[in-house]
Design a protein around this motif. Structure first.
Motif, PDB file in Angstrom:
ATOM      1  N   VAL A   5       0.725  -1.294   0.284  1.00 35.00           N
ATOM      2  CA  VAL A   5      -0.030   0.146  -0.043  1.00 35.00           C
ATOM      3  C   VAL A   5       0.813   1.293  -0.142  1.00 35.00           C
ATOM      4  O   VAL A   5       0.654   2.013  -0.755  1.00 35.00           O
ATOM      5  CB  VAL A   5      -0.896  -0.144   1.117  1.00 35.00           C
ATOM      6  N   LEU A   6       1.855   1.130   0.697  1.00 33.47           N
ATOM      7  CA  LEU A   6       2.909   2.392   0.880  1.00 33.47           C
ATOM      8  C   LEU A   6       3.757   2.653  -0.270  1.00 33.47           C
ATOM      9  O   LEU A   6       4.399   3.453  -0.398  1.00 33.47           O
ATOM     10  CB  LEU A   6       3.748   2.294   2.107  1.00 33.47           C
ATOM     11  N   GLY A   7       4.093   1.553  -1.080  1.00 29.07           N
ATOM     12  CA  GLY A   7       4.734   1.521  -2.106  1.00 29.07           C
ATOM     13  C   GLY A   7       6.397   1.257  -1.714  1.00 29.07           C
ATOM     14  O   GLY A   7       7.171   2.334  -2.321  1.00 29.07           O
ATOM     15  N   VAL A   8       6.625   0.614  -0.716  1.00 28.88           N
ATOM     16  CA  VAL A   8       8.145   0.767  -0.104  1.00 28.88           C
ATOM     17  C   VAL A   8       8.588  -0.724  -0.167  1.00 28.88           C
ATOM     18  O   VAL A   8       7.698  -1.580  -0.065  1.00 28.88           O
ATOM     19  CB  VAL A   8       8.093   1.559   1.162  1.00 28.88           C
ATOM     20  N   GLU A   9       9.831  -0.858   0.021  1.00 31.53           N
ATOM     21  CA  GLU A   9      10.348  -2.089   0.098  1.00 31.53           C
ATOM     22  C   GLU A   9       9.950  -2.989   1.688  1.00 31.53           C
ATOM     23  O   GLU A   9       9.619  -2.372   2.581  1.00 31.53           O
ATOM     24  CB  GLU A   9      11.995  -1.789   0.418  1.00 31.53           C
ATOM     25  N   TYR A  10       9.898  -4.142   1.558  1.00 33.19           N
ATOM     26  CA  TYR A  10       9.503  -4.878   2.515  1.00 33.19           C
ATOM     27  C   TYR A  10      10.536  -6.058   2.937  1.00 33.19           C
ATOM     28  O   TYR A  10      11.262  -6.487   2.125  1.00 33.19           O
ATOM     29  CB  TYR A  10       8.255  -5.655   2.526  1.00 33.19           C
ATOM     30  N   ALA A  11      10.940  -6.275   4.174  1.00 33.34           N
ATOM     31  CA  ALA A  11      11.599  -7.243   4.795  1.00 33.34           C
ATOM     32  C   ALA A  11      11.068  -8.058   5.824  1.00 33.34           C
ATOM     33  O   ALA A  11      10.451  -7.618   6.891  1.00 33.34           O
ATOM     34  CB  ALA A  11      13.135  -6.594   5.255  1.00 33.34           C
ATOM     35  N   GLU A  12      11.329  -9.534   5.982  1.00 34.78           N
ATOM     36  CA  GLU A  12      10.653 -10.207   6.774  1.00 34.78           C
ATOM     37  C   GLU A  12      12.030 -10.434   7.864  1.00 34.78           C
ATOM     38  O   GLU A  12      13.084 -10.941   7.849  1.00 34.78           O
ATOM     39  CB  GLU A  12      10.411 -11.848   6.301  1.00 34.78           C
ATOM     40  N   GLY A  13      11.413  -9.834   9.042  1.00 33.65           N
ATOM     41  CA  GLY A  13      12.410  -9.986  10.224  1.00 33.65           C
ATOM     42  C   GLY A  13      13.155 -11.139  10.573  1.00 33.65           C
ATOM     43  O   GLY A  13      14.338 -11.170  10.926  1.00 33.65           O
ATOM     44  N   ASP A  14      12.524 -12.285  10.639  1.00 31.40           N
ATOM     45  CA  ASP A  14      12.860 -13.718  10.763  1.00 31.40           C
ATOM     46  C   ASP A  14      14.081 -13.933   9.961  1.00 31.40           C
ATOM     47  O   ASP A  14      14.811 -14.819  10.417  1.00 31.40           O
ATOM     48  CB  ASP A  14      11.708 -14.689  10.697  1.00 31.40           C
ATOM     49  N   ASP A  15      14.210 -13.612   8.792  1.00 28.63           N
ATOM     50  CA  ASP A  15      14.986 -13.891   7.792  1.00 28.63           C
ATOM     51  C   ASP A  15      16.544 -13.142   8.296  1.00 28.63           C
ATOM     52  O   ASP A  15      17.428 -13.474   7.972  1.00 28.63           O
ATOM     53  CB  ASP A  15      14.946 -13.284   6.335  1.00 28.63           C
ATOM     54  N   PHE A  16      16.540 -12.253   9.346  1.00 30.48           N
ATOM     55  CA  PHE A  16      17.783 -11.883   9.918  1.00 30.48           C
ATOM     56  C   PHE A  16      18.464 -12.650  11.025  1.00 30.48           C
ATOM     57  O   PHE A  16      19.389 -12.201  11.504  1.00 30.48           O
ATOM     58  CB  PHE A  16      17.367 -10.357  10.070  1.00 30.48           C
ATOM     59  N   HIS A  17      17.622 -13.365  11.623  1.00 32.65           N
ATOM     60  CA  HIS A  17      17.941 -14.252  12.509  1.00 32.65           C
ATOM     61  C   HIS A  17      19.071 -15.004  12.283  1.00 32.65           C
ATOM     62  O   HIS A  17      19.348 -15.897  11.160  1.00 32.65           O
ATOM     63  CB  HIS A  17      17.020 -15.329  13.200  1.00 32.65           C
ATOM     64  N   PRO A  18      20.625 -15.178  13.081  1.00 31.41           N
ATOM     65  CA  PRO A  18      21.286 -16.321  12.843  1.00 31.41           C
ATOM     66  C   PRO A  18      20.673 -17.515  13.027  1.00 31.41           C
ATOM     67  O   PRO A  18      19.934 -17.739  13.529  1.00 31.41           O
ATOM     68  CB  PRO A  18      22.462 -15.801  13.936  1.00 31.41           C
ATOM     69  N   SER A  19      21.280 -18.420  12.175  1.00 31.83           N
ATOM     70  CA  SER A  19      21.095 -19.739  12.308  1.00 31.83           C
ATOM     71  C   SER A  19      20.999 -20.325  13.698  1.00 31.83           C
ATOM     72  O   SER A  19      20.043 -21.253  13.942  1.00 31.83           O
ATOM     73  CB  SER A  19      21.945 -20.890  11.451  1.00 31.83           C
ATOM     74  N   ALA A  20      21.908 -19.927  14.589  1.00 28.24           N
ATOM     75  CA  ALA A  20      21.775 -20.339  15.818  1.00 28.24           C
ATOM     76  C   ALA A  20      20.683 -19.862  16.667  1.00 28.24           C
ATOM     77  O   ALA A  20      20.012 -20.912  17.399  1.00 28.24           O
ATOM     78  CB  ALA A  20      23.168 -19.920  16.500  1.00 28.24           C
ATOM     79  N   ASN A  21      20.017 -18.857  16.310  1.00 29.75           N
ATOM     80  CA  ASN A  21      18.704 -18.358  16.861  1.00 29.75           C
ATOM     81  C   ASN A  21      17.528 -19.130  16.486  1.00 29.75           C
ATOM     82  O   ASN A  21      16.691 -19.764  17.329  1.00 29.75           O
ATOM     83  CB  ASN A  21      18.421 -16.959  16.434  1.00 29.75           C
ATOM     84  N   VAL A  22      17.591 -19.412  15.219  1.00 31.92           N
ATOM     85  CA  VAL A  22      16.461 -20.323  14.682  1.00 31.92           C
ATOM     86  C   VAL A  22      16.568 -21.791  15.197  1.00 31.92           C
ATOM     87  O   VAL A  22      15.516 -22.160  15.516  1.00 31.92           O
ATOM     88  CB  VAL A  22      16.597 -20.437  13.215  1.00 31.92           C
ATOM     89  N   ALA A  23      17.598 -22.361  15.483  1.00 29.30           N
ATOM     90  CA  ALA A  23      17.916 -23.782  16.143  1.00 29.30           C
ATOM     91  C   ALA A  23      17.470 -23.598  17.576  1.00 29.30           C
ATOM     92  O   ALA A  23      16.599 -24.434  18.008  1.00 29.30           O
ATOM     93  CB  ALA A  23      19.220 -24.339  15.716  1.00 29.30           C
TER      94      ALA A  23
END
Length: 157
Positions: free
Chosen positions: A18-36
């Protein structure tokens, strides 16, 4: 911002469109150790979150002045202050959802690394926006289109 199941991704993608701006999924920024760690049912602590918040802050700073939407739990004020240190104009939209609805949503998700058992720790950690923070709280139990309308109205204020 908000706990797991609050609709951050659904609302974030639509709001960015709607705003016409870039989007980023915050979960994608987690280091693999955090996800694990989360996948194993262990809550993250402040030390675990530090590199994640720094990566998000860098992404936000790179887009300063042109706008962007990024999803992030941002559960504590100190996390939001850390993000604002790199992006002073950051506006936080707290997606507030009743616990019963959060439980329903999280239990129904497939393919997400965060198990429903971590919802309790997130709710215990959550510090809602205070009056001195640049942001707004919306009822995210409503349909996503309505939540996005509320978000746009909050940004316009």
């Amino acid at each position: 911002m908000g706990v797991s199941g609050s609709g951050k991704t659904t609302v974030g993608v639509r709001l960015a469109d709607v705003l016409g701006v870039e989007y980023a999924e915050g979960d994608d920024f987690h280091p693999s150790a955090n996800v694990a760690k989360m996948a194993a049912g262990t809550p993250l602590d402040d030390a675990d979150r530090a590199p994640w918040l720094d990566a998000l802050a860098a992404w936000m700073a790179e887009r300063s002045g042109r706008g962007a939407v990024v999803t992030c739990s941002a559960l504590k004020r100190i996390y939001r202050h850390r993000l604002r240190a790199s992006a002073p104009d950051a506006f936080f939209l707290h997606l507030n959802v009743p616990r019963t609805e959060l439980e329903r949503r999280v239990a129904g998700r497939r393919g997400h690394f965060m198990p429903p058992i971590l919802l309790d720790s997130q709710l215990a950690t959550l510090e809602p926006l205070d009056s001195g923070e640049n942001g707004s709280t919306v009822d995210a139990a409503r349909p996503p289109e309505e939540v996005v309308r509320q978000a746009v109205a909050a940004l316009d204020r």
